[in-house]
Write a protein that holds these residues in place. Structure first.
Motif, PDB file in Angstrom:
ATOM      1  N   ASP A   1       0.861  -1.183   0.000  1.00  0.00           N
ATOM      2  CA  ASP A   1       0.000   0.000   0.000  1.00  0.00           C
ATOM      3  C   ASP A   1       0.896   1.231   0.000  1.00  0.00           C
ATOM      4  OD1 ASP A   1      -1.544   2.252   0.962  1.00  0.00           O
ATOM      5  OD2 ASP A   1      -3.077   0.845   1.642  1.00  0.00           O
ATOM      6  N   TRP A   2       0.864   1.996  -1.094  1.00  0.00           N
ATOM      7  CA  TRP A   2       1.787   3.130  -1.247  1.00  0.00           C
ATOM      8  C   TRP A   2       1.645   4.131  -0.103  1.00  0.00           C
ATOM      9  CZ3 TRP A   2      -0.188   8.053  -1.670  1.00  0.00           C
ATOM     10  CH2 TRP A   2      -1.559   8.156  -2.000  1.00  0.00           C
ATOM     11  N   HIS A   3       0.429   4.260   0.446  1.00  0.00           N
ATOM     12  CA  HIS A   3       0.203   5.235   1.509  1.00  0.00           C
ATOM     13  C   HIS A   3       0.586   4.670   2.877  1.00  0.00           C
ATOM     14  CE1 HIS A   3      -1.542   8.674   3.534  1.00  0.00           C
ATOM     15  NE2 HIS A   3      -2.259   7.858   4.284  1.00  0.00           N
ATOM     16  N   GLU A   4       0.114   3.464   3.192  1.00  0.00           N
ATOM     17  CA  GLU A   4       0.336   2.881   4.509  1.00  0.00           C
ATOM     18  C   GLU A   4       1.736   2.324   4.682  1.00  0.00           C
ATOM     19  OE1 GLU A   4      -1.648   2.781   7.198  1.00  0.00           O
ATOM     20  OE2 GLU A   4      -3.121   4.030   6.153  1.00  0.00           O
ATOM     21  N   ASP A   5       2.281   1.712   3.646  1.00  0.00           N
ATOM     22  CA  ASP A   5       3.547   0.991   3.765  1.00  0.00           C
ATOM     23  C   ASP A   5       4.778   1.806   3.420  1.00  0.00           C
ATOM     24  OD1 ASP A   5       2.163  -1.327   4.498  1.00  0.00           O
ATOM     25  OD2 ASP A   5       1.973  -1.991   2.418  1.00  0.00           O
ATOM     26  N   LEU A   6       4.621   2.835   2.596  1.00  0.00           N
ATOM     27  CA  LEU A   6       5.791   3.556   2.095  1.00  0.00           C
ATOM     28  C   LEU A   6       5.915   4.984   2.587  1.00  0.00           C
ATOM     29  CD1 LEU A   6       5.739   2.327  -1.629  1.00  0.00           C
ATOM     30  CD2 LEU A   6       7.033   1.388   0.297  1.00  0.00           C
ATOM     31  N   ASN A   7       4.880   5.504   3.222  1.00  0.00           N
ATOM     32  CA  ASN A   7       4.906   6.884   3.696  1.00  0.00           C
ATOM     33  C   ASN A   7       4.805   6.954   5.214  1.00  0.00           C
ATOM     34  OD1 ASN A   7       4.745   8.838   1.225  1.00  0.00           O
ATOM     35  ND2 ASN A   7       3.342   7.164   0.766  1.00  0.00           N
ATOM     36  N   ASP A   8       5.579   7.844   5.798  1.00  0.00           N
ATOM     37  CA  ASP A   8       5.520   8.063   7.234  1.00  0.00           C
ATOM     38  C   ASP A   8       4.119   8.539   7.616  1.00  0.00           C
ATOM     39  OD1 ASP A   8       7.537   8.572   9.730  1.00  0.00           O
ATOM     40  OD2 ASP A   8       5.882  10.010   9.740  1.00  0.00           O
ATOM     41  N   HIS A   9       3.609   8.049   8.732  1.00  0.00           N
ATOM     42  CA  HIS A   9       2.239   8.367   9.131  1.00  0.00           C
ATOM     43  C   HIS A   9       2.096   9.728   9.799  1.00  0.00           C
ATOM     44  CE1 HIS A   9       0.973   3.822   9.183  1.00  0.00           C
ATOM     45  NE2 HIS A   9       1.406   4.242   8.014  1.00  0.00           N
ATOM     46  N   LEU A  10       3.233  10.355  10.156  1.00  0.00           N
ATOM     47  CA  LEU A  10       3.164  11.645  10.827  1.00  0.00           C
ATOM     48  C   LEU A  10       3.789  12.771  10.012  1.00  0.00           C
ATOM     49  CD1 LEU A  10       4.061  10.591  14.494  1.00  0.00           C
ATOM     50  CD2 LEU A  10       1.796  11.016  13.523  1.00  0.00           C
ATOM     51  N   MET A  11       4.912  12.504   9.386  1.00  0.00           N
ATOM     52  CA  MET A  11       5.610  13.523   8.615  1.00  0.00           C
ATOM     53  C   MET A  11       5.391  13.311   7.121  1.00  0.00           C
ATOM     54  SD  MET A  11       9.246  13.849  10.619  1.00  0.00           S
ATOM     55  CE  MET A  11       9.703  12.149  10.281  1.00  0.00           C
ATOM     56  N   ARG A  12       5.526  14.377   6.348  1.00  0.00           N
ATOM     57  CA  ARG A  12       5.417  14.261   4.900  1.00  0.00           C
ATOM     58  C   ARG A  12       6.752  13.753   4.363  1.00  0.00           C
ATOM     59  NH1 ARG A  12       1.779  16.364   1.183  1.00  0.00           N
ATOM     60  NH2 ARG A  12       2.593  16.640  -0.932  1.00  0.00           N
ATOM     61  N   ASP A  13       6.948  12.452   4.507  1.00  0.00           N
ATOM     62  CA  ASP A  13       8.208  11.840   4.126  1.00  0.00           C
ATOM     63  C   ASP A  13       7.971  10.341   3.935  1.00  0.00           C
ATOM     64  OD1 ASP A  13      10.857  11.527   3.516  1.00  0.00           O
ATOM     65  OD2 ASP A  13      11.629  12.098   5.492  1.00  0.00           O
ATOM     66  N   TYR A  14       8.995   9.657   3.460  1.00  0.00           N
ATOM     67  CA  TYR A  14       8.910   8.212   3.311  1.00  0.00           C
ATOM     68  C   TYR A  14       9.168   7.546   4.660  1.00  0.00           C
ATOM     69  CZ  TYR A  14       9.324   9.689  -1.498  1.00  0.00           C
ATOM     70  OH  TYR A  14       9.122  10.329  -2.688  1.00  0.00           O
ATOM     71  N   VAL A  15       8.967   6.241   4.701  1.00  0.00           N
ATOM     72  CA  VAL A  15       9.206   5.500   5.935  1.00  0.00           C
ATOM     73  C   VAL A  15      10.697   5.544   6.293  1.00  0.00           C
ATOM     74  CG1 VAL A  15       7.240   3.938   5.693  1.00  0.00           C
ATOM     75  CG2 VAL A  15       9.411   3.364   4.585  1.00  0.00           C
ATOM     76  N   SER A  16      10.991   5.219   7.531  1.00  0.00           N
ATOM     77  CA  SER A  16      12.371   5.189   7.983  1.00  0.00           C
ATOM     78  C   SER A  16      13.074   3.938   7.455  1.00  0.00           C
ATOM     79  CB  SER A  16      12.414   5.177   9.515  1.00  0.00           C
ATOM     80  OG  SER A  16      11.875   3.949  10.005  1.00  0.00           O
ATOM     81  N   ARG A  17      14.375   3.910   7.612  1.00  0.00           N
ATOM     82  CA  ARG A  17      15.140   2.732   7.212  1.00  0.00           C
ATOM     83  C   ARG A  17      14.647   1.493   7.951  1.00  0.00           C
ATOM     84  NH1 ARG A  17      19.237  -0.636   8.626  1.00  0.00           N
ATOM     85  NH2 ARG A  17      19.286   0.235  10.720  1.00  0.00           N
ATOM     86  N   GLU A  18      14.362   1.638   9.237  1.00  0.00           N
ATOM     87  CA  GLU A  18      13.902   0.507  10.035  1.00  0.00           C
ATOM     88  C   GLU A  18      12.540   0.012   9.561  1.00  0.00           C
ATOM     89  OE1 GLU A  18      17.053   2.615  11.928  1.00  0.00           O
ATOM     90  OE2 GLU A  18      15.095   3.341  11.255  1.00  0.00           O
ATOM     91  N   GLN A  19      11.656   0.928   9.200  1.00  0.00           N
ATOM     92  CA  GLN A  19      10.336   0.535   8.703  1.00  0.00           C
ATOM     93  C   GLN A  19      10.435  -0.151   7.346  1.00  0.00           C
ATOM     94  OE1 GLN A  19       8.832   4.579   9.116  1.00  0.00           O
ATOM     95  NE2 GLN A  19       7.241   3.850  10.520  1.00  0.00           N
ATOM     96  N   PHE A  20      11.286   0.371   6.475  1.00  0.00           N
ATOM     97  CA  PHE A  20      11.481  -0.254   5.170  1.00  0.00           C
ATOM     98  C   PHE A  20      12.072  -1.649   5.335  1.00  0.00           C
ATOM     99  CE2 PHE A  20      14.168  -1.104   1.430  1.00  0.00           C
ATOM    100  CZ  PHE A  20      13.223  -1.021   0.429  1.00  0.00           C
ATOM    101  N   GLN A  21      13.028  -1.768   6.206  1.00  0.00           N
ATOM    102  CA  GLN A  21      13.657  -3.057   6.478  1.00  0.00           C
ATOM    103  C   GLN A  21      12.635  -4.070   6.981  1.00  0.00           C
ATOM    104  OE1 GLN A  21      17.697  -3.341   8.438  1.00  0.00           O
ATOM    105  NE2 GLN A  21      16.416  -3.925  10.177  1.00  0.00           N
ATOM    106  N   ALA A  22      11.772  -3.657   7.909  1.00  0.00           N
ATOM    107  CA  ALA A  22      10.737  -4.548   8.441  1.00  0.00           C
ATOM    108  C   ALA A  22       9.752  -4.956   7.354  1.00  0.00           C
ATOM    109  CB  ALA A  22      10.009  -3.861   9.601  1.00  0.00           C
ATOM    110  N   LEU A  23       9.422  -4.030   6.445  1.00  0.00           N
ATOM    111  CA  LEU A  23       8.504  -4.329   5.350  1.00  0.00           C
ATOM    112  C   LEU A  23       9.063  -5.444   4.479  1.00  0.00           C
ATOM    113  CD1 LEU A  23       5.973  -3.549   3.607  1.00  0.00           C
ATOM    114  CD2 LEU A  23       7.486  -1.965   2.388  1.00  0.00           C
ATOM    115  N   LEU A  24      10.314  -5.330   4.083  1.00  0.00           N
ATOM    116  CA  LEU A  24      10.916  -6.332   3.207  1.00  0.00           C
ATOM    117  C   LEU A  24      11.106  -7.663   3.920  1.00  0.00           C
ATOM    118  CD1 LEU A  24      11.286  -3.832   1.438  1.00  0.00           C
ATOM    119  CD2 LEU A  24      13.497  -4.754   0.739  1.00  0.00           C
ATOM    120  N   ARG A  25      11.496  -7.616   5.178  1.00  0.00           N
ATOM    121  CA  ARG A  25      11.645  -8.863   5.935  1.00  0.00           C
ATOM    122  C   ARG A  25      10.324  -9.618   5.992  1.00  0.00           C
ATOM    123  NH1 ARG A  25      15.381  -7.489  11.302  1.00  0.00           N
ATOM    124  NH2 ARG A  25      17.350  -7.126  10.177  1.00  0.00           N
TER     125      ARG A  25
END
Length: 231
Positions: free
Chosen positions: A70-94
């Motif tokens: 989900d481009w909105h839920e999985d790839l974008n930070d929920h609070l800031m107008r930015d992409y997810v953090s490295r840790e969030q991206f890492q967890a997504l791929l794992r």
């Protein structure tokens, strides 16, 4: 079809899909055809990602083995107008069974609009073993290829994401300003009405927050002859 009959997918640096190479793309090695993907559905080294503008489409049916991003839920930070953090991206791929040993193929609706967005975010975090399915979801459906509703599950990986590196593939305002002042070439990929300033959003889409119409000075677009630029 068994995995014994399937050759391992080429990496992004390998030879391009022959069905793609003949089309004249600038980087055919970054694309695969629907036929190629259909022949590799059982390949254990492959992960398929569907990313749609309409986030409900996946649940209605998707390519066998495909997982949803989900481009909105999985790839974008929920609070800031930015992409997810490295840790969030890492967890997504794992969680989706992805690591450096897997090739990821993206596809989606609206001419792969958000599929290429997801592809780009993966590049932002240094994941380059990725491709896009030429023609997207629409082409797969029009060819009558299989669609399922089952959601696949893959063993989690221990993937470690590198630090995000924006400068390699992203231009910021100061970069664009310097490029503009140097009369460098720029291409505006939006719709003709957005380019001319007649609209602040794509045709038939809601307003997304743009405050000013028009385009960056010097930017070019492939405008129909019937569209006149404002004086």
């Amino acid at each position: 079809m068994t995995t014994a009959n399937v050759s391992a997918p080429a990496s992004t640096s390998g030879a391009p899909d022959p069905a793609i190479a003949s089309k004249g793309y600038a980087h055919p090695e970054m694309l695969v055809s629907t036929e190629w993907l259909a022949q590799h559905l059982d390949d254990p080294t492959l992960r398929i990602i569907e990313s749609d503008e309409d986030v409900l489409l996946y649940d209605m049916g998707h390519i066998p083995g495909a997982q949803k991003v989900d481009w909105h839920e999985d790839l974008n930070d929920h609070l800031m107008r930015d992409y997810v953090s490295r840790e969030q991206f890492q967890a997504l791929l794992r969680g989706k069974g992805i690591d450096e040993s897997t090739t990821v193929v993206f596809y989606g609706d609206k001419n792969n609009w958000w599929a290429t967005y997801a592809f780009w975010v993966f590049q932002l975090f240094g994941f380059t073993n990725a491709k896009v399915m030429d023609g997207g979801r629409t082409k797969w459906e029009l060819e009558g290829r299989p669609m399922v509703t089952e959601v696949p599950r893959f063993p989690a990986t221990a993937y470690v994401a590198p630090e995000r590196s924006d400068s390699a593939i992203r231009a910021f305002m100061d970069d664009v300003r310097r490029h503009m002042e140097a009369n460098g070439p720029m291409v505006d990929v939006r719709s003709p009405d957005e380019y001319t300033g007649l609209k602040l959003h794509m045709p038939d889409y809601p307003q997304e927050g743009a405050m000013r119409g028009g385009h960056i000075p010097g930017a070019r677009t492939a405008l129909p002859h019937s569209v006149q630029l404002p004086s």
